[in-house]
Write a protein that holds these residues in place. Structure first.
Motif, mmCIF file in Angstrom:
data_model
loop_
_atom_site.group_PDB
_atom_site.id
_atom_site.type_symbol
_atom_site.label_atom_id
_atom_site.label_comp_id
_atom_site.label_asym_id
_atom_site.label_seq_id
_atom_site.Cartn_x
_atom_site.Cartn_y
_atom_site.Cartn_z
ATOM 1 N N THR A 52 66.419 69.189 -10.235
ATOM 2 C CA THR A 52 66.886 69.673 -11.550
ATOM 3 C C THR A 52 66.511 68.705 -12.668
ATOM 4 N N LYS A 53 66.249 67.446 -12.333
ATOM 5 C CA LYS A 53 65.862 66.452 -13.349
ATOM 6 C C LYS A 53 64.957 65.404 -12.722
ATOM 7 N N ILE A 54 64.164 64.768 -13.587
ATOM 8 C CA ILE A 54 63.371 63.603 -13.163
ATOM 9 C C ILE A 54 63.910 62.390 -13.907
ATOM 10 N N LEU A 55 64.056 61.271 -13.186
ATOM 11 C CA LEU A 55 64.452 60.011 -13.821
ATOM 12 C C LEU A 55 63.328 59.007 -13.651
ATOM 13 N N THR A 56 62.911 58.411 -14.785
ATOM 14 C CA THR A 56 61.910 57.348 -14.735
ATOM 15 C C THR A 56 62.359 56.206 -15.628
ATOM 16 N N LEU A 57 61.452 55.229 -15.803
ATOM 17 C CA LEU A 57 61.767 54.018 -16.544
ATOM 18 C C LEU A 57 60.736 53.891 -17.664
ATOM 19 N N GLU A 58 61.217 53.534 -18.904
ATOM 20 C CA GLU A 58 60.225 53.351 -19.960
ATOM 21 C C GLU A 58 59.380 52.114 -19.659
ATOM 22 N N SER A 59 58.132 52.045 -20.093
ATOM 23 C CA SER A 59 57.431 53.116 -20.743
ATOM 24 C C SER A 59 56.388 53.772 -19.833
ATOM 25 N N SER A 60 55.907 53.027 -18.845
ATOM 26 C CA SER A 60 54.747 53.571 -18.119
ATOM 27 C C SER A 60 55.065 54.676 -17.125
ATOM 28 N N GLY A 61 56.336 54.874 -16.815
ATOM 29 C CA GLY A 61 56.669 55.987 -15.931
ATOM 30 C C GLY A 61 56.687 57.324 -16.669
ATOM 31 N N ILE A 62 56.735 57.258 -18.003
ATOM 32 C CA ILE A 62 56.990 58.488 -18.764
ATOM 33 C C ILE A 62 55.848 59.510 -18.643
ATOM 34 N N ALA A 63 54.612 59.051 -18.778
ATOM 35 C CA ALA A 63 53.491 60.013 -18.765
ATOM 36 C C ALA A 63 53.416 60.806 -17.450
ATOM 37 N N PRO A 64 53.369 60.134 -16.292
ATOM 38 C CA PRO A 64 53.331 60.937 -15.058
ATOM 39 C C PRO A 64 54.599 61.764 -14.851
ATOM 40 N N ALA A 65 55.750 61.230 -15.288
ATOM 41 C CA ALA A 65 57.002 61.985 -15.102
ATOM 42 C C ALA A 65 57.025 63.248 -15.977
ATOM 43 N N VAL A 66 56.544 63.135 -17.197
ATOM 44 C CA VAL A 66 56.549 64.316 -18.080
ATOM 45 C C VAL A 66 55.627 65.400 -17.521
ATOM 46 N N MET A 67 54.473 64.995 -17.014
ATOM 47 C CA MET A 67 53.551 65.994 -16.462
ATOM 48 C C MET A 67 54.128 66.654 -15.205
ATOM 49 N N THR A 68 54.873 65.891 -14.435
ATOM 50 C CA THR A 68 55.517 66.468 -13.250
ATOM 51 C C THR A 68 56.643 67.408 -13.688
ATOM 52 N N GLY A 69 57.404 66.966 -14.689
ATOM 53 C CA GLY A 69 58.484 67.806 -15.222
ATOM 54 C C GLY A 69 57.957 69.110 -15.796
ATOM 55 N N LEU A 70 56.800 69.029 -16.430
ATOM 56 C CA LEU A 70 56.184 70.233 -17.007
ATOM 57 C C LEU A 70 55.864 71.240 -15.899
ATOM 58 N N THR A 71 55.289 70.759 -14.819
ATOM 59 C CA THR A 71 54.918 71.666 -13.714
ATOM 60 C C THR A 71 56.153 72.182 -12.978
ATOM 61 N N LEU A 72 57.140 71.305 -12.763
ATOM 62 C CA LEU A 72 58.356 71.744 -12.044
ATOM 63 C C LEU A 72 59.307 72.519 -12.953
ATOM 64 N N GLY A 73 59.098 72.392 -14.270
ATOM 65 C CA GLY A 73 59.977 73.084 -15.225
ATOM 66 C C GLY A 73 61.350 72.443 -15.331
ATOM 67 N N VAL A 74 61.395 71.100 -15.278
ATOM 68 C CA VAL A 74 62.686 70.390 -15.385
ATOM 69 C C VAL A 74 62.574 69.275 -16.429
ATOM 70 N N PRO A 75 63.709 68.887 -17.050
ATOM 71 C CA PRO A 75 63.680 67.807 -18.035
ATOM 72 C C PRO A 75 63.446 66.439 -17.396
ATOM 73 N N VAL A 76 62.965 65.533 -18.224
ATOM 74 C CA VAL A 76 62.690 64.160 -17.794
ATOM 75 C C VAL A 76 63.573 63.207 -18.599
ATOM 76 N N VAL A 77 64.299 62.346 -17.897
ATOM 77 C CA VAL A 77 65.122 61.322 -18.548
ATOM 78 C C VAL A 77 64.470 59.974 -18.270
#
Ligand code: 5GP
Length: 194
Positions: A52-77
């Motif tokens: 239901t959600k992805i959790l990552t750490l700023e800043s370098s985790g954000i790009a891969p996490a957002v792209m994964t969230g986009l495909t899975l259709g879930v928000p990224v924190v």
């Protein structure tokens, strides 16, 4: 993931026997096409985990996490490393020792964005000794969220983090697993050979 491993071989810089620099596509300049492929790959590997959600750490985790969230259709924190004027209380926090900066940071997320209703995929750019991932596990335990698994872009398999996390029973997926960094060369783990 072959395209990632080729990119590491062609553009990665081995700074020492323990540090790999990938500033041209992940840690400074970002390659959006590669990030999109990475997002699709993680989404495929974690399909059916009811995330239901992805959790990552700023800043370098954000790009891969957002792209994964986009495909899975879930928000990224993303957990923040610095104290922010707008993020002051109502927080879940954990102490993380940074492998690259050699200092401790408190990482925090607002309690508004992850709850006991969530099933969370933890993501990061690198896995070394596991401090960052254990910090995020700590935060999710405070939130009483379910942890679906851990998605790492580049694991340095010769360091301890991956072993420790898997020993605790977590499902870990890494897209490139490095066996050795030496004399300017990257060697991938056998099963990961392209
Ligand atoms: P760990 O917490 O697992 O010891 O280290 C992972 C964190 O340190 C990641 O968030 C990543 O930003 C950073 N890191 C660890 N090793 C490397 C490395 O070899 N290269 C880069 N660029 N970052 C690393």
């Amino acid at each position: 993931m072959d395209v990632l491993k080729q990119k590491i071989l062609s553009e990665g810089k081995v700074l020492s026997d323990t540090v790999l620099k990938v500033d041209s596509f992940l840690n400074h300049q970002i390659d959006p096409v590669l990030m999109q492929e990475i997002g699709k790959e993680f989404a495929q590997r974690f399909k059916g985990f009811d995330i239901t959600k992805i959790l990552t750490l700023e800043s370098s985790g954000i790009a891969p996490a957002v792209m994964t969230g986009l495909t899975l259709g879930v928000p990224v924190v993303f957990a923040r490393k610095r104290k922010s004027l707008t993020l002051t209380d109502h927080l879940y926090s954990a102490e993380v020792y940074s492998f690259t900066k050699k200092e401790s940071n408190e990482i925090s997320i607002s309690q508004d964005f992850i709850s006991s209703e969530d099933t969370v995929l933890i993501m990061d750019d690198f896995l070394a000794n596991g401090q960052a991932v254990f910090g995020m596990i700590d935060i999710l335990n405070q939130a009483k969220a379910r942890i679906a698994g851990i998605g790492i872009v580049i694991e340095k398999g010769f360091q301890e983090g991956g072993k420790k996390i898997r020993q605790q029973g977590y499902h870990v997926e890494t897209l490139a697993n490095i066996a050795k960094l030496s004399d300017g060369n990257v060697t991938f783990k056998k099963e990961e050979t392209c």
